[in-house]
Design a protein around this motif. Sequence first.
Motif, PDB file in Angstrom:
ATOM      1  N   ALA A  13       8.669  10.906   2.368  1.00  0.00           N
ATOM      2  CA  ALA A  13       8.211  10.514   3.475  1.00  0.00           C
ATOM      3  C   ALA A  13       7.766   9.213   3.525  1.00  0.00           C
ATOM      4  CB  ALA A  13       7.066  11.380   4.125  1.00  0.00           C
ATOM      5  N   LEU A  14       7.088   8.597   2.383  1.00  0.00           N
ATOM      6  CA  LEU A  14       6.766   7.310   2.180  1.00  0.00           C
ATOM      7  C   LEU A  14       8.092   6.398   2.277  1.00  0.00           C
ATOM      8  CD1 LEU A  14       3.956   7.688  -0.121  1.00  0.00           C
ATOM      9  CD2 LEU A  14       3.727   6.859   1.990  1.00  0.00           C
ATOM     10  N   ALA A  15       9.218   6.655   1.745  1.00  0.00           N
ATOM     11  CA  ALA A  15      10.456   5.938   1.703  1.00  0.00           C
ATOM     12  C   ALA A  15      11.124   5.844   3.089  1.00  0.00           C
ATOM     13  CB  ALA A  15      11.392   6.826   0.723  1.00  0.00           C
ATOM     14  N   VAL A  16      11.001   6.945   3.817  1.00  0.00           N
ATOM     15  CA  VAL A  16      11.367   6.644   5.322  1.00  0.00           C
ATOM     16  C   VAL A  16      10.395   5.935   6.167  1.00  0.00           C
ATOM     17  CG1 VAL A  16      11.570   7.890   7.518  1.00  0.00           C
ATOM     18  CG2 VAL A  16      12.316   9.133   5.274  1.00  0.00           C
ATOM     19  N   ALA A  17       8.966   5.842   5.876  1.00  0.00           N
ATOM     20  CA  ALA A  17       8.041   5.003   6.157  1.00  0.00           C
ATOM     21  C   ALA A  17       8.228   3.242   5.987  1.00  0.00           C
ATOM     22  CB  ALA A  17       6.671   5.388   6.112  1.00  0.00           C
ATOM     23  N   ILE A  21       1.115  -1.324  -0.090  1.00  0.00           N
ATOM     24  CA  ILE A  21       0.098  -0.101  -0.031  1.00  0.00           C
ATOM     25  C   ILE A  21       0.884   1.282   0.079  1.00  0.00           C
ATOM     26  CG2 ILE A  21      -1.642   1.397   1.424  1.00  0.00           C
ATOM     27  CD1 ILE A  21      -2.876  -1.304   2.411  1.00  0.00           C
ATOM     28  N   LEU A  22       1.896   1.309   0.893  1.00  0.00           N
ATOM     29  CA  LEU A  22       2.824   2.378   0.888  1.00  0.00           C
ATOM     30  C   LEU A  22       3.530   2.612  -0.505  1.00  0.00           C
ATOM     31  CD1 LEU A  22       4.428   2.110   4.273  1.00  0.00           C
ATOM     32  CD2 LEU A  22       2.824   3.767   3.657  1.00  0.00           C
ATOM     33  N   VAL A  23       4.020   1.784  -0.942  1.00  0.00           N
ATOM     34  CA  VAL A  23       4.870   1.670  -2.363  1.00  0.00           C
ATOM     35  C   VAL A  23       3.482   2.185  -3.449  1.00  0.00           C
ATOM     36  CG1 VAL A  23       5.701   0.477  -4.171  1.00  0.00           C
ATOM     37  CG2 VAL A  23       6.301   0.125  -1.994  1.00  0.00           C
ATOM     38  N   ALA A  24       2.363   1.540  -3.431  1.00  0.00           N
ATOM     39  CA  ALA A  24       1.426   2.010  -4.416  1.00  0.00           C
ATOM     40  C   ALA A  24       1.198   3.550  -4.309  1.00  0.00           C
ATOM     41  CB  ALA A  24       0.057   1.195  -4.569  1.00  0.00           C
ATOM     42  N   THR A  25       0.921   3.849  -3.099  1.00  0.00           N
ATOM     43  CA  THR A  25       0.616   5.148  -2.753  1.00  0.00           C
ATOM     44  C   THR A  25       1.762   6.098  -3.346  1.00  0.00           C
ATOM     45  OG1 THR A  25      -0.512   4.704  -0.826  1.00  0.00           O
ATOM     46  CG2 THR A  25       0.339   6.754  -0.620  1.00  0.00           C
ATOM     47  N   ALA A  26       2.990   5.801  -3.243  1.00  0.00           N
ATOM     48  CA  ALA A  26       4.138   6.607  -3.478  1.00  0.00           C
ATOM     49  C   ALA A  26       4.184   6.663  -5.241  1.00  0.00           C
ATOM     50  CB  ALA A  26       5.496   6.207  -3.036  1.00  0.00           C
ATOM     51  N   LEU A  27       3.632   5.565  -5.807  1.00  0.00           N
ATOM     52  CA  LEU A  27       3.776   5.447  -7.186  1.00  0.00           C
ATOM     53  C   LEU A  27       2.709   6.375  -7.862  1.00  0.00           C
ATOM     54  CD1 LEU A  27       4.580   1.763  -7.699  1.00  0.00           C
ATOM     55  CD2 LEU A  27       5.868   3.575  -8.318  1.00  0.00           C
ATOM     56  N   LEU A  28       1.481   6.470  -6.827  1.00  0.00           N
ATOM     57  CA  LEU A  28       0.405   7.381  -7.331  1.00  0.00           C
ATOM     58  C   LEU A  28       0.344   8.500  -7.212  1.00  0.00           C
ATOM     59  CD1 LEU A  28      -2.352   4.577  -6.607  1.00  0.00           C
ATOM     60  CD2 LEU A  28      -1.457   5.117  -9.044  1.00  0.00           C
ATOM     61  N   GLY A  29       1.584   9.098  -6.829  1.00  0.00           N
ATOM     62  CA  GLY A  29       1.791  10.346  -6.302  1.00  0.00           C
ATOM     63  C   GLY A  29       1.774  11.162  -4.931  1.00  0.00           C
ATOM     64  N   ASP A  71      10.850   3.669  -7.517  1.00  0.00           N
ATOM     65  CA  ASP A  71      11.073   2.647  -8.819  1.00  0.00           C
ATOM     66  C   ASP A  71       9.883   1.992  -8.912  1.00  0.00           C
ATOM     67  OD1 ASP A  71      11.751   1.080 -10.654  1.00  0.00           O
ATOM     68  OD2 ASP A  71      13.437  -0.054  -9.549  1.00  0.00           O
ATOM     69  N   PRO A  72       9.189   1.653  -9.964  1.00  0.00           N
ATOM     70  CA  PRO A  72       8.007   0.678 -10.007  1.00  0.00           C
ATOM     71  C   PRO A  72       7.980  -0.634  -9.598  1.00  0.00           C
ATOM     72  CG  PRO A  72       7.797   2.209 -11.985  1.00  0.00           C
ATOM     73  CD  PRO A  72       9.154   2.505 -11.126  1.00  0.00           C
ATOM     74  N   GLY A  73       9.488  -1.100  -9.676  1.00  0.00           N
ATOM     75  CA  GLY A  73      10.142  -2.298  -9.385  1.00  0.00           C
ATOM     76  C   GLY A  73       9.919  -2.600  -7.866  1.00  0.00           C
ATOM     77  N   MET A  74       9.795  -1.675  -6.903  1.00  0.00           N
ATOM     78  CA  MET A  74       9.641  -1.723  -5.696  1.00  0.00           C
ATOM     79  C   MET A  74       8.043  -2.315  -5.205  1.00  0.00           C
ATOM     80  SD  MET A  74      11.741  -0.848  -3.381  1.00  0.00           S
ATOM     81  CE  MET A  74      10.841  -0.879  -1.953  1.00  0.00           C
ATOM     82  N   LEU A  75       7.237  -2.270  -6.278  1.00  0.00           N
ATOM     83  CA  LEU A  75       5.986  -2.989  -5.950  1.00  0.00           C
ATOM     84  C   LEU A  75       5.950  -4.345  -6.050  1.00  0.00           C
ATOM     85  CD1 LEU A  75       3.007  -2.073  -5.213  1.00  0.00           C
ATOM     86  CD2 LEU A  75       2.545  -2.177  -7.806  1.00  0.00           C
ATOM     87  N   PHE A  76       7.080  -4.968  -6.674  1.00  0.00           N
ATOM     88  CA  PHE A  76       7.409  -6.434  -7.215  1.00  0.00           C
ATOM     89  C   PHE A  76       7.455  -7.204  -5.709  1.00  0.00           C
ATOM     90  CE2 PHE A  76      10.073 -10.077  -8.176  1.00  0.00           C
ATOM     91  CZ  PHE A  76       9.075 -10.765  -8.808  1.00  0.00           C
ATOM     92  N   PRO A  77       8.365  -6.694  -4.940  1.00  0.00           N
ATOM     93  CA  PRO A  77       8.624  -7.546  -3.670  1.00  0.00           C
ATOM     94  C   PRO A  77       7.415  -7.866  -2.760  1.00  0.00           C
ATOM     95  CG  PRO A  77      10.456  -6.057  -3.815  1.00  0.00           C
ATOM     96  CD  PRO A  77       9.269  -5.707  -4.795  1.00  0.00           C
TER      97      PRO A  77
END
Length: 194
Positions: A70-74, A57-65, A153-159
């Motif tokens: 802040a999300l990277a730190v979270a 959810i955090l990665v998707a939120t970051a990818l959607l803008g 990086d969109p690849g962060m959604l993969f893991p």
Amino acid sequence: MDTAGATEKARQGGRERSRRVPRRRAGRLGPRTRKAVLIVHIAASGAWLGLDLVLGILVATALLGGDGAALAVAVAAFATWPMVAVGALTLASGVVLGLGSRYGLVRYRWVLVKLVLNVVLVFLVVVALSPQVGALAGEGRAALASGGDLAFDPGMLFPPVVSSTAVAFAIAISVVKPWGRTLRGRTAVEGPAH
């Protein structure tokens, strides 16, 4: 009178036998211990699935803008060592359950699949995800300090997608118990072939 005494003795003997606790095989967990370890195992795997879903959810939120910095730190706050901790707890409790129950570690294919998935996922978190998240966190802190933003990086959604799918699959096969015994499991039941 003699038959009444014999009947009473037989009844008492029957009651005595019904009160006896069945003997466990050596190395097997008792019912209370097994249930306690099973609760730990279920809770740890549920926590692992939850961490994976939150990471996704955090990665998707970051990818959607969303605010990438802040999300990277979270993400860095829980994405590696808490995941390793619940993965290791899932692995340890699963090994204890396997060794202490009739299922064993390599007697049934579904148990073996769960064991392999668990080891591979914990390994991937330590070797692949941890360095990636560490670098992302550093970039996120730098972006926050400079007032800039960070693009994920969109690849962060993969893991999180792969891990949550694998953990959910492991949970499902724990319930369904598909497939049969492994070759080693069949040999243990039938005895070695001559």
